[in-house]
Design a protein around this motif. Structure first.
Motif, short mmCIF file in Angstrom:
data_model
loop_
_atom_site.label_atom_id
_atom_site.label_comp_id
_atom_site.label_asym_id
_atom_site.label_seq_id
_atom_site.Cartn_x
_atom_site.Cartn_y
_atom_site.Cartn_z
N UNK A 26 0.85 -1.30 -0.06
CA UNK A 26 0.00 0.20 -0.09
C UNK A 26 0.86 1.26 0.05
N UNK A 27 0.20 2.44 -0.44
CA UNK A 27 0.99 3.60 -0.74
C UNK A 27 1.77 4.21 0.56
N UNK A 28 1.03 4.20 1.80
CA UNK A 28 1.57 4.58 2.87
C UNK A 28 2.92 3.81 3.12
N UNK A 38 -5.47 -3.99 0.30
CA UNK A 38 -6.36 -3.39 1.15
C UNK A 38 -6.13 -3.74 2.62
N UNK A 39 -5.77 -5.14 2.72
CA UNK A 39 -5.79 -5.83 4.14
C UNK A 39 -4.63 -5.10 5.00
N UNK A 40 -3.41 -4.83 4.02
CA UNK A 40 -2.24 -4.13 5.01
C UNK A 40 -2.48 -3.11 5.26
N UNK A 41 -3.07 -2.15 4.29
CA UNK A 41 -3.40 -0.79 4.82
C UNK A 41 -4.37 -0.68 5.98
N UNK A 42 -5.34 -1.65 5.82
CA UNK A 42 -6.56 -1.62 6.89
C UNK A 42 -5.68 -1.76 8.14
N UNK A 43 -4.72 -3.05 8.37
CA UNK A 43 -4.08 -3.03 9.59
C UNK A 43 -3.23 -2.04 10.11
N UNK A 44 -2.64 -1.11 9.09
CA UNK A 44 -1.79 0.20 9.48
C UNK A 44 -2.97 0.78 10.13
N UNK A 45 -4.10 1.11 9.45
CA UNK A 45 -4.95 2.16 10.12
C UNK A 45 -5.66 1.94 11.27
N UNK A 46 -5.93 0.55 11.40
CA UNK A 46 -6.52 0.04 12.81
C UNK A 46 -5.39 0.14 13.99
N UNK A 47 -3.87 0.11 13.47
CA UNK A 47 -3.31 0.29 14.79
C UNK A 47 -3.06 1.80 15.03
N UNK A 48 -3.22 2.92 14.24
CA UNK A 48 -3.29 4.26 14.30
C UNK A 48 -4.24 4.51 15.14
N UNK A 49 -5.63 4.06 14.83
CA UNK A 49 -6.85 4.42 15.12
C UNK A 49 -6.73 3.86 16.62
N UNK A 50 -6.28 2.72 16.91
CA UNK A 50 -6.17 2.12 18.45
C UNK A 50 -5.34 3.14 19.25
N UNK A 51 -4.13 3.49 18.52
CA UNK A 51 -2.89 4.34 19.27
C UNK A 51 -3.74 5.66 19.71
N UNK A 71 1.75 -2.20 12.29
CA UNK A 71 0.46 -2.56 12.80
C UNK A 71 0.89 -3.10 14.47
N UNK A 72 2.05 -2.79 14.78
CA UNK A 72 2.38 -3.11 16.43
C UNK A 72 2.17 -1.86 17.27
N UNK A 73 1.19 -1.94 18.22
CA UNK A 73 1.14 -0.95 19.23
C UNK A 73 1.65 -1.14 20.65
N UNK A 74 2.61 -0.53 20.97
CA UNK A 74 3.10 -0.87 22.38
C UNK A 74 2.44 0.08 23.42
N UNK A 75 1.85 -0.55 24.58
CA UNK A 75 1.35 0.37 25.53
C UNK A 75 0.96 -0.50 26.84
N UNK A 76 0.98 0.14 27.86
CA UNK A 76 0.46 -0.63 29.14
C UNK A 76 -0.27 0.25 30.01
#
Ligand SMILES: *Cc1c(COP(=O)(O)O)cnc(C)c1O
Length: 445
Positions: A290-292, A384-397, A415-420
Motif C-alpha cells: 500500500x502507498x503509505x 487493502x488488508x495491509x493498509x487496513x491493519x496500519x490504520x487500525x493500529x493508528x486508530x487504536x493508538x 501494525x504493532x502498538x506498544x502500551x501498558x
C-alpha cells in the motif's frame, strides 16, 4: 533351488504383499468418504472461528493425542478427526482467530490450503526445471512478483522457503560466501545489527558457522531504530583497529515495536564501506503493497538481500517465507550442486531451479499455496488488508493515548502498538501481567 522355483516363491509373496500395499492407493469410494469427512470438519472449523477462543488453557494440553498409538492396522476417520479436534485444534493458540491481543497471530487464507491440497495430490516436483518446468516457472513468478513491489530487479534470485528463519539462513550463507569470509578471518570479521533484530538472525549466524564473528549491537534512537551515524562511527573505529566489517542487518518492521530502521542511510553506509546489506522484512515487507507503507519502507530496494514472510504479511497459513538476493549468481554460488545421478537435471536449463538456490533438493511445491490465492483473488484484497491493519493500529493508538493512566509507545509505523496500563498504586509490570493472564483465561479479546 532353480531360478524358476525361486521366482515362484517370490511371486507368491508378492501377491500377498500387493493386496496389503494397495491400501496406499486409495480407491475412489474410500477416497470420497474420507475427503467428505475432512471437508465437513474444515467447514465446521471455519464456521466457528468467529466464536472460538483465540487461546484455550487446558489441563491436558493435548496429551490425549498419544492415547491412540500407531498400530499395525488403521482407524476410522471419525475417530481421528475427533482426536484432532479435542487434542490439537482446541488447546493453546488458535492462529486463525481474530480475537488476539498480545501475540503475533497467523492468518489462514483458505485458498492457500487448497493450493497445498493440489500440490500434494499432484505431487509435482518443483525442485528442478527439467522435472516440472511449469511448477518451477510458477515459483520463479512468485519471486518476481515479490521483487516487483520490493523494488528488486527482475534479474534477482530468490527462493520460497518454509519460513523467515530458513530464508534468513539462506541470505546469511550467501552473504558469507559473497563477502569471502573465510575461517581464518572469522574472529576479526564484524557484523552490525540492532538489539531489536529478530532472534532467527542470531540462529542463522550460528548455524552458518559465524558465531565467532564480532557482533556489534548498534545504539537505537527513541523509536528503537538504528542510528546510522553510530553505525558509520563504529565501522570507522573497527577498520582503524584492523577489523573486517562485512555485514549489516536492518529490520523493516521489528517484532517488538514494528520499528523500521533508516534503510536508505544504512544502505549508503554499507555501499561506501563495502558491507553486505541484509534487510529482515519478514513481518513488515508486505506493507509496501500500500502507498503509505511503501513510503515508510523506502530503501528496501537498496539492500543486497531481503526476507519477507507470506505467512505473515499475506495472511497465508504457515509454511512460506521468501528470500531475495539482488545478484542471483551469488545466491546460486552458495547453493548449487551437481550430482552425477542428476545429469539430466541441468541439461539445457536456462531457468533457475529452486534446488540450486536453497539447501533443499526434494521439497514441497510451495508456489501453489501462494499462486492460487493471488490469482483467484487478485492483489487488491491483500493491498487493502495491509493498509487496513496500519490504520487500525493508528486508530487504536489515537484512542488509548486519550485514556488516563495508559502509558503509550510511539505512533505505530506499521501494525504493532506498544502500551501498558500504569495503576495509580502498585507494580505496573505485575498489573499488566495479571491483565494478560485474564485475557488468556477469557480466551478472546
Ligand atoms: C516472524 C519473524 C521472523 C522469523 O520468521 P519465521 O517465519 O517465524 O521463521 C524473522 N523476522 C521477523 C521480523 C519476524 O517477524
Amino acid at each position: 533351488m532353480t531360478h524358476t522355483s525361486a521366482n515362484d516363491t517370490i511371486a507368491e509373496r508378492l501377491q500377498q504383499l500387493e493386496c496389503i500395499a494397495l491400501q496406499l492407493e486409495t480407491p475412489a469410494t474410500d477416497r470420497k468418504t474420507v475427503t467428505d469427512a475432512v471437508i465437513h470438519y474444515a467447514e465446521n472449523f471455519l464456521d466457528s472461528l468467529e466464536d472460538k477462543k483465540a487461546y484455550v488453557i487446558s489441563e491436558e494440553k493435548g496429551a490425549g493425542i498419544t492415547s491412540l498409538p500407531v498400530s499395525e492396522s488403521g482407524h476410522d476417520i471419525r475417530t481421528l478427526l475427533h482426536l484432532l479436534e479435542t487434542q490439537v485444534d482446541e488447546p493453546g493458540l488458535n492462529p486463525a482467530s481474530g480475537g488476539h491481543l498480545g501475540y503475533v497471530p497467523g492468518g489462514g487464507v483458505y485458498y492457500s490450503a487448497l493450493g497445498d491440497f493440489l500440490a500434494d495430490v499432484t505431487n509435482r516436483y518443483a525442485g528442478i526445471f527439467f522435472a516440472s518446468p511449469g511448477a518451477v516457472r510458477m515459483e520463479n513468478m512468485m519471486i518476481e512478483w515479490l521483487a516487483g513491489f520490493l523494488g528488486y530487479p527482475e534479474t534477482c534470485g530468490g527462493n520460497l522457503a518454509s519460513g523467515g528463519s530458513i530464508a534468513s539462513l539462506i541470505a546469511i550463507v550467501t552473504a558469507r560466501d559473497a563477502m569471502e569470509v573465510k575461517a581464518r578471518d572469522i574472529e576479526r570479521s564484524v557484523i552490525y545489527l540492532s538489539p531489536q533484530v529478530h532472534h532467527c538472525l542470531y540462529k542463522a549466524i550460528r548455524i552458518a558457522g559465524l558465531h565467532e564473528c564480532i557482533v556489534r549491537h548498534l545504539p537505537l534512537d527513541e523509536r528503537f531504530r538504528i542510528r546510522p551515524n553510530k553505525l558509520a562511527e563504529q565501522i570507522a573505529k573497527d577498520k582503524a583497529d584492523g577489523l573486517k566489517p562485512w555485514l549489516v542487518i536492518a529490520s523493516a518492521g521489528t517484532t517488538d515495536t514494528g520499528a523500521i530502521d533508516p534503510l536508505t542511510e544504512i544502505a549508503g553506509i554499507a555501499k561506501k564501506e563495502n558491507l553486505w546489506f541484509h534487510i529482515d522484512a519478514a513481518y513488515g515487507g508486505f506493507f509496501a503493497l500500500c502507498d503509505q507503507g511503501r513510503e515508510l519502507l523506502k530503501g528496501m530496494d537498496l539492500s543486497d538481500s531481503i526476507v519477507v514472510d507470506p505467512h505473515k504479511g499475506m495472511f497465508l497459513p504457515y509454511g512460506l517465507g521468501a528470500v531475495l538476493v539482488k545478484d542471483r549468481k551469488k545466491l546460486m554460488a552458495s547453493h548449487y550442486y551437481i550430482a552425477n545421478y542428476m545429469q539430466d537435471a541441468h541439461r539445457g536449463a536456462d531457468i533457475d531451479s529452486p534446488a540450486d538456490l536453497s539447501p533443499e533438493l526434494t521439497k514441497h511445491f510451495r508456489g501453489l499455496r501462494m499462486w492460487l490465492p493471488l490469482q483467484l483473488l487478485g492483489v487488491q484484497p491483500f493491498r487493502a488488508a495491509v493498509e487496513e491493519k496500519m490504520l487500525l493500529a493508528r486508530y487504536f493508538h489515537n484512542e488509548i493515548s486519550q485514556w488516563e493512566n495508559m502509558e503509550v509507545g510511539p505512533t505505530p509505523d506499521l501494525s504493532v502498538v506498544v502500551f501498558r496500563y500504569v495503576p495509580t498504586s502498585g507494580d505496573a509490570d505485575a498489573f499488566n501481567q495479571a491483565v494478560m493472564d485474564r485475557v488468556l483465561q477469557i480466551g478472546r479479546f
